[in-house]
Design an enzyme around this catalytic site. Structure first.
Site, PDB file in Angstrom:
ATOM      1  N   CYS A 106       0.824  -1.204   0.000  1.00 46.91           N
ATOM      2  CA  CYS A 106       0.000   0.000   0.000  1.00 46.91           C
ATOM      3  C   CYS A 106       0.857   1.253   0.000  1.00 46.91           C
ATOM      4  O   CYS A 106       0.360   2.352  -0.256  1.00 46.91           O
ATOM      5  CB  CYS A 106      -0.959   0.009   1.184  1.00 46.91           C
ATOM      6  N   GLU A 131      -5.696   1.636  -8.134  1.00 49.32           N
ATOM      7  CA  GLU A 131      -4.553   0.942  -7.550  1.00 49.32           C
ATOM      8  C   GLU A 131      -4.339  -0.378  -8.278  1.00 49.32           C
ATOM      9  O   GLU A 131      -5.218  -1.240  -8.286  1.00 49.32           O
ATOM     10  CB  GLU A 131      -4.789   0.693  -6.059  1.00 49.32           C
TER      11      GLU A 131
END
Length: 501
Positions: free
Chosen positions: A281, A386
């Site tokens: 992340c 993402e």
């Protein structure tokens, strides 16, 4: 075949459902073990176990709780190679990265060992005539953690060491693809002296996991995963009166100024973009290059390094260790390849294509080669979403003002960095960027354990971050006490708002 079980009330147990899911080695595509899939009743059993253990554990002296964590940390050090091997076999990351994950998790354990100091309240004498006031930091009760596949040891250790140190009991729901590390952590906690029921691990699907957001005995939920699920957990658990810290997706940007040290910047970008195959992340999937000359210089330096990436199985150690392993699963591999397809269709210039990467002897592994796009724009899917894979995109802008606007326009605000030798730009960036974790000439600005981790915007749902001071605040609640002891004098009743000055 080995079956990874639950850990409930101090014992390893398989689900009565008889259902399992396969656990695959991403480097080979082979099923290496299976993980039990629990019923809702078994989740309730784990919650009950934690609920019953809470009164005694919460009354255990903080120093005694800390001593158990000290012993746990020593056991983690003793078994770190064993734990790293489990992580590599199920996640696919390279050996040094697995050891690094464990080290960062152990740092949180070390931080939690300071709980006698961290959970001290405040005291004020004589706030009024004969009146004193003080605060207590008390545990919440049973708390829960729901963790992602990319850090099967570190992310749980962001949560439970502080929760346990503060006097809470814990129920952990790990991800199915990487179940073994969490079970081993539970065994080591028990070996360190943690009482039965204080820490529980339940492997299950969504139906049983949803009890963690609705059962009234659960007081708080910590989550790391996608933003859609994070928002759902935040909304659902909050509606049931629980504290929530839910961390979602990221699209971290690196602004590269024309004055940046090009060699140091390229080295940093390589690690940030392709470390752990981009499954972080805090990965660095977007470079915002200020000026065409900056972009061209970066591409010229990056291209040979990306093509030369050592990609292969993560269990190779020493000088021959690979720099990047496979992604976690066949489904995730196909998802990443689909993003590369879409980037090409939407007009980004594909400079290095990782779609057909093959590792000799590992034809069935879930490998994706290092991929590089140029001329990425903010209307493209590969900028907005993402990817969570080894895909780097370069956005070209004219000046710093456009660069900061580009970064701040994104819906996610987990982390952002700038590479520059100009203190003015660095300072302005730190002040103006809309992200929770910021780096200056640092590719992956993950805070150390005694600071707190957390993003902004749709990268986080909830007011308090994980570990550090916010972690202690999240797992405790304050009780403020005001006292007066009579000295034999008559106290006159007051019907107005009492004042103590």
């Amino acid at each position: 075949m080995e079956t990874v079980g639950n850990f409930i009330n101090g014992k390893i147990c398989l689900s009565s459902s008889g259902e399992t899911l396969p656990v695959t080695n991403p480097a080979t595509g082979e099923i290496i073990r299976e993980v039990t899939q629990s019923t809702s009743q078994e989740m309730l059993d784990a919650i009950s176990s934690a609920h019953q253990a809470f009164p005694a554990w919460s009354k255990t002296a903080p120093l005694r709780r800390a001593r158990i964590l000290f012993k746990f940390n020593a056991l983690l050090e003793q078994h770190r190679d064993e734990l790293a091997a489990l992580i590599v076999s199920e996640h696919g990351k390279v050996w040094s990265d697995a050891l690094g994950e464990l080290t960062r998790g152990m740092e949180v354990v070390e931080f939690a060992c300071g709980i006698p100091h961290l959970s001290k309240g405040e005291y004020s004498a004589t706030v009024g005539s004969g009146v004193d006031s003080y605060s207590l930091m008390q545990p919440l009760g049973v708390v829960a953690g729901i963790t992602p596949f990319n850090f099967p040891a570190m992310v749980p250790m962001w949560m439970f060491p502080i929760a346990l140190a503060c006097g809470n009991t814990f129920v952990l729901k790990p991800p199915a693809p990487v179940p073994s590390a969490s079970l081993r952590l539970a065994e080591l906690l028990k070996e360190a002296g943690l009482p039965d029921g204080v820490f529980n691990v339940v492997h299950c699907g969504n139906e049983a996991a949803s009890l963690l957001t609705s059962d009234p005995r659960i007081q708080a939920v910590s989550f790391v995963g996608s933003s859609g699920v994070a928002e759902h957990i935040y909304t659902t658990a909050s509606a049931h009166g629980k504290r929530v810290q839910a961390f979602g997706a990221a699209k971290n940007h690196a602004i590269v100024m024309p004055d940046a040290d090009i060699d140091a910047t390229v080295s940093a970008i390589m690690g940030g973009a392709y470390g752990s195959a981009g499954e972080r992340c805090m990965a660095l999937p977007v470079v915002v290059a200020v000026g065409d000359d900056t972009a061209d210089r970066l591409i010229a330096r990056l291209t040979p390094l990306i093509k030369a990436l050592r990609i292969g199985p993560g269990d190779v150690r020493g000088e021959q260790e690979n720099e990047m392993g496979p992604v976690v699963s066949r489904a995730h591999q196909q998802k990443v390849l689909g993003y590369i397809d879409k980037g090409e269709r939407e007009g980004a210039k594909l400079l290095i294509d990782g779609r057909n990467y093959r590792v000799p002897g590992h034809a069935n592994g879930f490998f994706v080669g290092g991929t590089l796009f140029d001329h990425v724009t903010t209307d493209m899917t590969i900028w907005r979403e993402e990817i969570f894979g080894p895909v780097l995109g370069i956005v070209r802008v004219a000046d710093y003002a456009e660069a900061i606007r580009t970064v701040n326009a994104h819906e996610f605000g987990n982390g952002s960095v700038i590479f520059t030798t100009n203190g003015h730009y660095a300072r302005d960036f730190v002040q103006e960027v809309e992200a929770g974790m910021v780096g200056v000439n640092i590719p992956v600005p993950v805070p150390v354990a005694f600071h707190s981790f957390g993003g902004w915007k749709r990268s986080v749902f909830g007011a308090l971050n994980v570990h550090g001071p916010d972690g202690v605040r999240f797992y405790t609640r304050m009780k403020t006490v005001t006292t007066r002891w009579p000295n034999g004098q008559q106290i006159v009743s007051e019907f107005s708002m009492p004042t103590l000055g």
